[in-house]
Design an enzyme around this catalytic site. Sequence first.
Site, PDB file in Angstrom:
ATOM      1  N   LYS A  19     -10.078  -1.392  -7.801  1.00 11.40           N
ATOM      2  CA  LYS A  19     -10.558  -0.897  -6.505  1.00 11.40           C
ATOM      3  C   LYS A  19     -10.295   0.594  -6.395  1.00 11.40           C
ATOM      4  O   LYS A  19      -9.289   1.094  -6.896  1.00 11.40           O
ATOM      5  CB  LYS A  19      -9.828  -1.623  -5.360  1.00 11.40           C
ATOM      6  CG  LYS A  19     -10.133  -3.113  -5.301  1.00 11.40           C
ATOM      7  CD  LYS A  19     -11.573  -3.375  -4.964  1.00 11.40           C
ATOM      8  CE  LYS A  19     -11.895  -4.845  -4.906  1.00 11.40           C
ATOM      9  NZ  LYS A  19     -13.324  -5.090  -5.050  1.00 11.40           N
ATOM     10  N   CYS A  20     -11.211   1.311  -5.742  1.00 12.45           N
ATOM     11  CA  CYS A  20     -10.997   2.736  -5.498  1.00 12.45           C
ATOM     12  C   CYS A  20      -9.734   2.899  -4.674  1.00 12.45           C
ATOM     13  O   CYS A  20      -9.486   2.065  -3.803  1.00 12.45           O
ATOM     14  CB  CYS A  20     -12.202   3.347  -4.777  1.00 12.45           C
ATOM     15  SG  CYS A  20     -13.527   3.747  -5.954  1.00 12.45           S
ATOM     16  N   PRO A  21      -8.918   3.882  -4.957  1.00 13.31           N
ATOM     17  CA  PRO A  21      -9.207   5.059  -5.778  1.00 13.31           C
ATOM     18  C   PRO A  21      -8.773   4.950  -7.239  1.00 13.31           C
ATOM     19  O   PRO A  21      -8.767   5.951  -7.950  1.00 13.31           O
ATOM     20  CB  PRO A  21      -8.394   6.150  -5.082  1.00 13.31           C
ATOM     21  CG  PRO A  21      -7.153   5.430  -4.666  1.00 13.31           C
ATOM     22  CD  PRO A  21      -7.643   4.039  -4.259  1.00 13.31           C
TER      23      PRO A  21
END
Length: 82
Positions: A19-21
Amino acid sequence: MDVHERPRPLVTVEALGRKCPIPIIMLAARLHEVPIGAVIAVTADDPAASADIPAWCRMKMHEFVVEQPLARGSAFHIRRMY
């Protein structure tokens, strides 16, 4: 630019399932592996990556080249500018 004119990435950072970041953190950590002017790719399937990776490129003054759809996620190509 025609797809055949695009330089191939010298390094691919595999960030599928992250998942970002995290994909951006992985990109930043490995950017030095390609010479200035060369292309690095990040594979990611988090929908936020489509906005976050180009935004990071603008902020850090690297060139966002293309988002290339894959069977799972996309490959984001970035040209190292410094």
